[in-house]
Design an enzyme around this catalytic site. Structure first.
Site, PDB file in Angstrom:
ATOM      1  N   ASN A  11       0.871  -1.177   0.000  1.00 45.63           N
ATOM      2  CA  ASN A  11       0.000   0.000   0.000  1.00 45.63           C
ATOM      3  C   ASN A  11       0.911   1.231   0.000  1.00 45.63           C
ATOM      4  O   ASN A  11       1.437   1.607   1.046  1.00 45.63           O
ATOM      5  CB  ASN A  11      -0.898  -0.031   1.241  1.00 45.63           C
ATOM      6  CG  ASN A  11      -1.740   1.216   1.365  1.00 45.63           C
ATOM      7  OD1 ASN A  11      -1.804   2.030   0.433  1.00 45.63           O
ATOM      8  ND2 ASN A  11      -2.393   1.388   2.508  1.00 45.63           N
ATOM      9  N   TRP A  12       1.067   1.817  -1.175  1.00 47.55           N
ATOM     10  CA  TRP A  12       1.991   2.959  -1.296  1.00 47.55           C
ATOM     11  C   TRP A  12       1.384   4.257  -0.739  1.00 47.55           C
ATOM     12  O   TRP A  12       2.066   5.270  -0.652  1.00 47.55           O
ATOM     13  CB  TRP A  12       2.395   3.159  -2.755  1.00 47.55           C
ATOM     14  CG  TRP A  12       3.421   2.159  -3.234  1.00 47.55           C
ATOM     15  CD1 TRP A  12       4.056   1.207  -2.490  1.00 47.55           C
ATOM     16  CD2 TRP A  12       3.946   2.034  -4.568  1.00 47.55           C
ATOM     17  NE1 TRP A  12       4.943   0.508  -3.282  1.00 47.55           N
ATOM     18  CE2 TRP A  12       4.890   0.993  -4.553  1.00 47.55           C
ATOM     19  CE3 TRP A  12       3.693   2.707  -5.777  1.00 47.55           C
ATOM     20  CZ2 TRP A  12       5.595   0.611  -5.712  1.00 47.55           C
ATOM     21  CZ3 TRP A  12       4.389   2.323  -6.917  1.00 47.55           C
ATOM     22  CH2 TRP A  12       5.328   1.282  -6.883  1.00 47.55           C
ATOM     23  N   LYS A  13       0.103   4.244  -0.433  1.00 48.13           N
ATOM     24  CA  LYS A  13      -0.581   5.457   0.043  1.00 48.13           C
ATOM     25  C   LYS A  13      -0.296   6.611  -0.935  1.00 48.13           C
ATOM     26  O   LYS A  13      -0.202   6.365  -2.129  1.00 48.13           O
ATOM     27  CB  LYS A  13      -0.156   5.765   1.485  1.00 48.13           C
ATOM     28  CG  LYS A  13      -0.306   4.524   2.378  1.00 48.13           C
ATOM     29  CD  LYS A  13      -0.220   4.800   3.851  1.00 48.13           C
ATOM     30  CE  LYS A  13      -0.390   3.487   4.596  1.00 48.13           C
ATOM     31  NZ  LYS A  13      -0.481   3.657   6.035  1.00 48.13           N
ATOM     32  N   HIS A  97      -9.751   1.174   4.048  1.00 48.53           N
ATOM     33  CA  HIS A  97      -8.522   1.365   4.826  1.00 48.53           C
ATOM     34  C   HIS A  97      -8.808   2.323   5.984  1.00 48.53           C
ATOM     35  O   HIS A  97      -9.625   3.235   5.848  1.00 48.53           O
ATOM     36  CB  HIS A  97      -7.414   1.930   3.928  1.00 48.53           C
ATOM     37  CG  HIS A  97      -6.086   1.974   4.619  1.00 48.53           C
ATOM     38  ND1 HIS A  97      -5.725   3.014   5.431  1.00 48.53           N
ATOM     39  CD2 HIS A  97      -5.065   1.080   4.660  1.00 48.53           C
ATOM     40  CE1 HIS A  97      -4.516   2.758   5.935  1.00 48.53           C
ATOM     41  NE2 HIS A  97      -4.096   1.601   5.475  1.00 48.53           N
ATOM     42  N   GLU A  99      -7.311   4.787   7.074  1.00 51.78           N
ATOM     43  CA  GLU A  99      -7.173   6.222   6.753  1.00 51.78           C
ATOM     44  C   GLU A  99      -8.405   6.729   5.997  1.00 51.78           C
ATOM     45  O   GLU A  99      -8.806   7.887   6.158  1.00 51.78           O
ATOM     46  CB  GLU A  99      -5.869   6.449   5.970  1.00 51.78           C
ATOM     47  CG  GLU A  99      -4.662   6.350   6.899  1.00 51.78           C
ATOM     48  CD  GLU A  99      -3.402   5.781   6.269  1.00 51.78           C
ATOM     49  OE1 GLU A  99      -3.268   5.810   5.039  1.00 51.78           O
ATOM     50  OE2 GLU A  99      -2.545   5.295   7.039  1.00 51.78           O
ATOM     51  N   GLU A 169      -6.026  -4.785  10.363  1.00 53.64           N
ATOM     52  CA  GLU A 169      -5.001  -3.775  10.619  1.00 53.64           C
ATOM     53  C   GLU A 169      -5.377  -2.980  11.869  1.00 53.64           C
ATOM     54  O   GLU A 169      -6.216  -2.068  11.792  1.00 53.64           O
ATOM     55  CB  GLU A 169      -4.900  -2.806   9.438  1.00 53.64           C
ATOM     56  CG  GLU A 169      -4.529  -3.454   8.131  1.00 53.64           C
ATOM     57  CD  GLU A 169      -3.906  -2.443   7.177  1.00 53.64           C
ATOM     58  OE1 GLU A 169      -2.762  -2.646   6.781  1.00 53.64           O
ATOM     59  OE2 GLU A 169      -4.553  -1.442   6.855  1.00 53.64           O
ATOM     60  N   GLY A 175       1.731   2.648  10.669  1.00 55.47           N
ATOM     61  CA  GLY A 175       2.667   3.754  10.520  1.00 55.47           C
ATOM     62  C   GLY A 175       3.288   4.221  11.822  1.00 55.47           C
ATOM     63  O   GLY A 175       3.899   5.284  11.879  1.00 55.47           O
ATOM     64  N   SER A 214       2.789  -1.775  10.455  1.00 51.95           N
ATOM     65  CA  SER A 214       4.233  -1.750  10.728  1.00 51.95           C
ATOM     66  C   SER A 214       4.927  -3.083  10.449  1.00 51.95           C
ATOM     67  O   SER A 214       5.827  -3.488  11.185  1.00 51.95           O
ATOM     68  CB  SER A 214       4.499  -1.280  12.167  1.00 51.95           C
ATOM     69  OG  SER A 214       4.030   0.049  12.340  1.00 51.95           O
ATOM     70  N   GLY A 235       2.599  -0.935   4.374  1.00 54.27           N
ATOM     71  CA  GLY A 235       2.651   0.477   4.003  1.00 54.27           C
ATOM     72  C   GLY A 235       4.089   0.943   3.840  1.00 54.27           C
ATOM     73  O   GLY A 235       4.737   0.712   2.827  1.00 54.27           O
ATOM     74  N   GLY A 236       4.622   1.574   4.882  1.00 51.43           N
ATOM     75  CA  GLY A 236       5.940   2.216   4.816  1.00 51.43           C
ATOM     76  C   GLY A 236       7.035   1.359   4.204  1.00 51.43           C
ATOM     77  O   GLY A 236       7.794   1.818   3.329  1.00 51.43           O
TER      78      GLY A 236
HETATM   79  P1  PGA Z   1       2.349   0.592   7.694  1.00 45.00           P
HETATM   80  O1  PGA Z   1       0.928   0.748   6.964  1.00 45.00           O
HETATM   81  O2  PGA Z   1       2.959  -0.707   7.189  1.00 45.00           O
HETATM   82  O3  PGA Z   1       3.138   1.796   7.271  1.00 45.00           O
HETATM   83  O4  PGA Z   1       2.075   0.530   9.149  1.00 45.00           O
HETATM   84  C1  PGA Z   1       0.083  -0.360   6.762  1.00 45.00           C
HETATM   85  C2  PGA Z   1      -1.180   0.092   6.092  1.00 45.00           C
HETATM   86  O5  PGA Z   1      -1.624   1.227   6.334  1.00 45.00           O
HETATM   87  O6  PGA Z   1      -1.783  -0.661   5.312  1.00 45.00           O
END
Ligand code: PGA
Length: 256
Positions: A11-13, A97, A99, A169, A175, A214, A235-236
């Site tokens: 997930n590159w956001k 998601h 967010e 999640e 994050g 994470s 994500g990150g």
């Molecule tokens: P993260 O994000 O790996 O940066 O914690 C995961 C996600 O939001 O899907």
């Protein structure tokens, strides 16, 4: 035992221009070609979907959007529909998601429309569920995950349920560098599967459930060995081709 193929999704956001996405693929794809025992999906921003879709042609790497609207077309400024994603070569779309839920106010009612619309267009929804820190501290994790699953999956025909992907999640782990413990992740994922099982027992065996929050190369092996965890939404650590590759390698079962 059901043979669920592991899935690692990036997930590159809101990261990576088209040029940066191309650089990632130049580095990642030649190395990922050797991973025969894991499905890999990249979820770039809308603007880089075509670049990633074209760049992944001829590879096994799948492409998914980070969001999708429930309608096929209409007066919905700023939105993108399931058929538009299909046309661009997408395999799936992240829906719900945290967010989207917490920053953009997406509701379970929205998701109850998005999940079947995504499936109906032939896309795989990656439905995200999970509790906030306050909800976990109040002992409400299962109540929240149950509410999200029951509402968001309400209009999915039971025979289609096994084809979706669910990502558990915990919001407090996204994050933040704080990962759920192996026990916390295992328990929540087993609970998630049991809720799907209340709707359809066969679907519970077939549905792939990912952990997200994470995930890094350093913790991927430990988390992904947990019984019932079928992969990760990353994500990150998915922004760096080397780190993302290391996570995919941690779950790769090799040629079958
Ligand atoms: P993260 O994000 O790996 O940066 O914690 C995961 C996600 O939001 O899907």
């Amino acid at each position: 035992m059901p043979d669920r193929r592991p899935l690692i999704a990036a997930n590159w956001k809101m990261h990576k221009t088209r040029a940066e996405a191309g650089e990632f693929l130049d580095d990642f794809l030649p190395k990922a070609g050797g991973l025969a025992g894991v499905d890999i999906a990249i979820c770039p921003p809308f603007t880089a979907l075509a670049t990633v879709s074209e760049g992944c042609e001829g590879s096994e790497v799948l492409v998914a959007a980070q969001n999708v609207h429930a309608e096929d077309s209409g007066a919905f400024t700023g939105e993108v529909s399931p058929p538009m994603l299909v046309e661009i070569g997408a395999w799936g779309a992240i829906v719900g998601h945290s967010e989207r839920r917490h920053v953009f106010g997406e509701t379970d009612d929205d998701l109850a429309r998005k999940v079947p619309a995504t499936l109906g267009a032939g896309l795989v929804p990656i439905l995200c569920v999970g509790e906030t820190e306050a909800e976990r501290d109040a002992g409400r994790t299962e109540e929240v995950v149950r509410r999200q699953l029951e509402a968001d999956l309400a209009s999915v025909p039971p025979d289609a349920l096994g084809g979706i992907v669910i990502a558990y999640e915990p919001v407090w782990a996204i994050g933040t560098g704080r990962t759920a413990t192996v026990e916390q992740a295992g328990e929540a994922i087993a609970f998630t599967r049991s809720v799907v099982g209340e709707i359809d027992a066969g679907a519970a065996q077939a549905v792939r459930i990912l952990y997200g929050g994470s995930v890094k190369p350093a913790n991927a092996s430990e988390l992904l060995m947990v019984e019932g965890i079928d992969g990760a939404l990353v994500g990150g650590a998915s922004l760096d081709p080397g780190e993302f590759l290391a996570i995919c390698e941690a779950v790769d079962r090799g040629p079958t």
